[in-house]
Design an enzyme around this catalytic site. Structure first.
Site, PDB file in Angstrom:
ATOM      1  N   GLY A 345      33.225  -5.992  22.975  1.00 24.94           N
ATOM      2  CA  GLY A 345      34.593  -5.508  22.971  1.00 24.94           C
ATOM      3  C   GLY A 345      35.537  -6.448  22.229  1.00 24.94           C
ATOM      4  O   GLY A 345      35.138  -7.191  21.328  1.00 24.94           O
ATOM      5  N   SER A 346      36.787  -6.454  22.652  1.00 24.06           N
ATOM      6  CA  SER A 346      37.864  -7.028  21.845  1.00 24.06           C
ATOM      7  C   SER A 346      37.850  -8.539  21.710  1.00 24.06           C
ATOM      8  O   SER A 346      38.563  -9.082  20.862  1.00 24.06           O
ATOM      9  CB  SER A 346      39.223  -6.591  22.416  1.00 24.06           C
ATOM     10  OG  SER A 346      39.378  -5.199  22.294  1.00 24.06           O
ATOM     11  N   THR A 347      37.099  -9.250  22.537  1.00 24.59           N
ATOM     12  CA  THR A 347      37.070 -10.705  22.365  1.00 24.59           C
ATOM     13  C   THR A 347      36.470 -11.099  21.022  1.00 24.59           C
ATOM     14  O   THR A 347      36.723 -12.203  20.526  1.00 24.59           O
ATOM     15  CB  THR A 347      36.277 -11.381  23.503  1.00 24.59           C
ATOM     16  OG1 THR A 347      35.010 -10.731  23.643  1.00 24.59           O
ATOM     17  CG2 THR A 347      37.046 -11.314  24.812  1.00 24.59           C
ATOM     18  N   LYS A 349      37.361  -9.925  18.307  1.00 26.58           N
ATOM     19  CA  LYS A 349      38.408  -9.787  17.292  1.00 26.58           C
ATOM     20  C   LYS A 349      38.923 -11.131  16.796  1.00 26.58           C
ATOM     21  O   LYS A 349      39.435 -11.219  15.676  1.00 26.58           O
ATOM     22  CB  LYS A 349      39.558  -8.943  17.846  1.00 26.58           C
ATOM     23  CG  LYS A 349      39.193  -7.477  18.038  1.00 26.58           C
ATOM     24  CD  LYS A 349      40.293  -6.687  18.726  1.00 26.58           C
ATOM     25  CE  LYS A 349      39.851  -5.230  18.920  1.00 26.58           C
ATOM     26  NZ  LYS A 349      40.832  -4.441  19.714  1.00 26.58           N
TER      27      LYS A 349
END
Length: 741
Positions: A345-347, A349
């Site tokens: 997921g977004s980590t 990014k």
């Protein structure tokens, strides 16, 4: 008449009279007796001279009657935390039995009477009283008396005492002292190896546990999971043996014991965990776990510069002392940090933004419209669906915009896939822990590769994420997560000290510093920070990124209200991180943004408080004791790399093959701890490693192993290579630029 006459003539002719027959029989019997006598005499002489009957040695049989031997158990090595606090240590437990047979005596007393070693019926009450008193209720006096009396009735040689197991050395000694004081005998003890875990639940899946297993009729402690299993051969040592003379009753004679082979105790392992932080984390995890009611929960705190893990815990977990949780059908046996593969997921990014900065395609003030974006036949949406309208690229990180990440990935599509490899995804970190997954890189299509920029369509392990995060926290220098501080031989005091292991330089220092500055917006920007006000350690700025990842299952994604993996990565202090904390929570009962901060904030504060206290602590000096290189050819790649790691050397694996075909140093040679050992696998696809910081000697060995020509410009250590990291090795000449430190 004529027939009878003929018979008489025949016997007379043959001299076959009764007298003569008796003489012949006598001669035969005499000759047979003489023959048998000489046969037995010869056989007896052979037995006396050779000492064997068939294949059986008379000397061995005699020794077995009057000489005994006993295995001397080696002490299993202790597992300590980084400061020498015991986590797992060897112990001995005992089981109690009573001897009832009246033949169990030894020698004579001063009055010429047999010295009785058995339990006499008139002493049963006293023996039961001693046992029940010392063991404080573990043993029932009444039940023990019943067993003793029943044993006499059945004519038993000995009887086991009910509940007379797991007796400590102190309890055994107290019972012996009490019997000696009363002048009675009869109770004896069998010794059993055991393992104690004084801290209870304490990073249990990492440490693991050891349990008794029977091998060759001997009880042995062997590791079952965790470090106890992986380092079993290091911890267990080697048993010894003593011999002694026995009396007619097969009892050891005092003063006849001699050591035949001394026991070699196992080596001690110091892990990187800090018990002051680990114990606190366990408390925080228990509280958060009870509140979240999630499928699982993990937290790991790592030193940013060294990769040393100082605290690491998961839920559900277990107490290795009691193992009560093993009865739960939902119990998780595997180590979630290395064995579990998931979409992060977004980590991820922060890695996308760092890569874009590194490539020069990131303008923090550039604006775009959030919400949705089409990639091929797929529509990709921001988490807030409609989007926040116009966003800057800097806000794309703090607001966690998928659309922003897609735009960045589209500016460097091929290079982003290379960055994923350079950050260590798609291959093992070779942590040395059991069952580590390699993860998966995105499939070869534009949609999957684009989605990987915001943490979907890629499978990772937590150790891979931690390793990649160090490139950001450590100014572009990526180090491997470490769980072993040192291994010490207690007999020689030789020790192998683990050193930080640099595994890549995927981004520049400037890129890492810039992305950490932007990460502060996540908790400091009131308008665009998804975790604004949630993470706070007084006196410090925090670089943070949160994530809410969908859970892939059966070719799709779960759709429940809380069917997500919630996560956060925090680096403290943001300007020059000392610690990286990564927390994940899978499928909680309901979404709750306060649970992860309830772990992170107090743990980070305590870590920084202790860091200030420990500034004067000795950092330790690596041993100069050299490591003997083993033969790893034809071994499975993962097993070989793990063994190299355990020995204190640094494994460099070339190729993704299943087995090792060649190694850079021949077996039997010696290297200093942390030196590189390059392992070539049987794969046809071999990729160039990141050789930044390698010595000239290592590069020469690398070239010899691959049978390629290497050239050098300058002297010192490698700062540049002609073939970029993770490019396919083709056998062409390689050039390395060297520079003195």
């Amino acid at each position: 008449m004529r027939m009878i006459e003929k018979m008489k003539q025949y016997f007379k002719k043959k001299n076959l009279s009764t007298m003569n027959n008796r003489k012949k029989v006598g001669i035969i019997l005499f000759a047979t007796s003489i023959g048998l006598f000489f046969l037995f005499a010869t056989r007896l002489s052979y037995i006396v001279l050779v000492g064997k009957v068939g294949k059986t040695s008379l000397e061995t049989k005699t020794q077995s009657l009057y000489q005994g031997s006993q295995v001397v158990k080696a002490k299993r090595g202790t597992i300590y935390d980084r400061n020498g606090v015991p986590i797992a240590e060897d112990a001995t437990s005992y089981s109690m039995y009573a001897v009832l047979d009246e033949s169990y005596v030894s020698g004579k007393d001063e009055e010429g009477n047999d010295i009785k070693l058995y339990a006499e019926p008139e002493n049963f009450d006293a023996l039961a009283e001693i046992a029940s008193t010392v063991l404080d209720g573990k043993i029932s006096k009444k039940r023990m008396l019943e067993v003793l009396k029943q044993g006499i009735k059945n004519g038993a040689w000995q009887v086991d005492i009910p509940n007379g197991r797991n007796i400590t050395l102190q309890e055994r000694q107290a019972i012996n002292d009490a019997m000696e004081k009363e002048g009675i005998t009869g109770l004896y003890f069998n010794e059993h190896p055991s393992r104690i875990y004084p801290n209870g639940t304490f990073s249990s899946h990492l440490i693991g546990y050891a349990d008794i297993q029977v091998e060759d009729n001997q009880e042995e402690l062997n590791g079952v999971i965790g470090l106890e299993q992986v380092y079993n051969d290091v911890l267990k040592g080697k048993d010894g043996q003593v011999i002694f003379q026995k009396d007619n009753y097969q009892n050891p004679l005092p003063g006849t014991t001699a050591e035949l082979e001394p026991a070699e105790d196992g080596q001690d392992i110091y892990v990187t965990l800090d018990s002051r932080l680990q114990s606190y984390l366990e408390t925080l995890m228990t509280d958060a776990w009870e509140e979240a009611e999630s499928e699982n929960l993990t937290a790991v705190l790592m030193e940013a510069k060294t990769g040393e893990i100082v605290a690491m815990s998961q839920r559900p977990t277990f107490d290795p002392e009691t193992k009560e949780e093993f009865g739960d059908e939902d119990f998780t046996w595997f180590n979630l940090f290395v064995e579990d593969q998931y979409e992060p997921g977004s980590t991820i990014k922060i890695l996308t933004v760092a890569s874009a900065i590194d490539q020069g395609v990131f303008d923090p003030n550039e604006t775009y419209e959030g919400g949705t974006i089409d990639v091929a036949d797929t529509t990709i949406r921001d988490w807030d669906r409609g989007g926040r309208g116009t966003l800057t690229m800097r806000q794309a990180l703090s607001w966690s915009s998928n659309v922003g990440m897609v735009k960045l990935e589209q500016r460097m599509p091929e290079r982003w896939q290379r960055y994923l490899q350079e950050f260590g995804f798609g291959r093992s970190t070779y942590s040395g822990l059991y069952g580590e997954t390699k993860g998966t890189l995105p499939e070869d299509n534009v949609v999957s590769q684009t989605m990987s920029a915001f943490g979907q369509a890629i499978g990772v392990s937590q150790f891979q994420m931690l390793q990649a995060f160090t490139a950001v926290s450590n100014d572009g220098v990526m180090v491997k997560p470490q769980v072993i501080k040192k291994i010490v031989d207690p007999t020689s005091s030789d020790e192998v000290v683990s050193q930080p292991e640099v595994v890549g330089h995927p981004i520049t220092a400037e890129s890492a510093q810039t992305v950490r500055e932007y990460m502060r917006d996540t908790v400091e920007d009131s308008g665009y920070g998804t975790a604004y006000g949630q993470y706070d350690v007084p006196g410090y700025h925090i670089a943070a990124k949160t994530g809410t990842a969908q859970i892939s299952q059966d070719g799709g994604y779960l759709t429940g209200a809380s069917d997500f993996i919630y996560s956060s990565v925090t680096m403290l202090p943001a300007e020059d991180p000392k610690y990286v904390l990564y927390v994940t929570m899978k499928r909680p009962k309901e979404a709750n943004s306060t649970i992860i901060p309830s772990i992170a904030n107090p743990l980070l504060k305590r870590a920084m408080d202790l860091y200030d206290v420990d500034l004067v602590e000795d950092s330790g000096v690596a041993t100069t004791e050299k490591v003997v290189v083993q033969d790893y050819r034809n071994l499975e790649t993962d097993a070989a790399a793990q063994d190299v790691q355990r020995s204190g050397l640094t494994p460099i694996v070339i190729g993704d093959g299943a087995k090792v075909t060649k190694q850079s140093i021949k077996n039997g040679q010696r290297l200093l701890p942390s030196e590189k050992l390059i392992l070539l696998t049987d794969s046809q696809n071999r990729y160039m490693p990141d050789t930044t910081g390698w010595s000239k000697a290592d590069l020469i060995k690398f070239g010899e192993l691959l049978e390629v020509d290497v050239k050098f410009e300058g002297e010192g250590f490698c700062v540049e290579q002609s073939l970029a990291p993770y490019d396919l090795l083709t056998g062409e000449e390689l050039t390395f630029t060297l520079k003195e430190n």
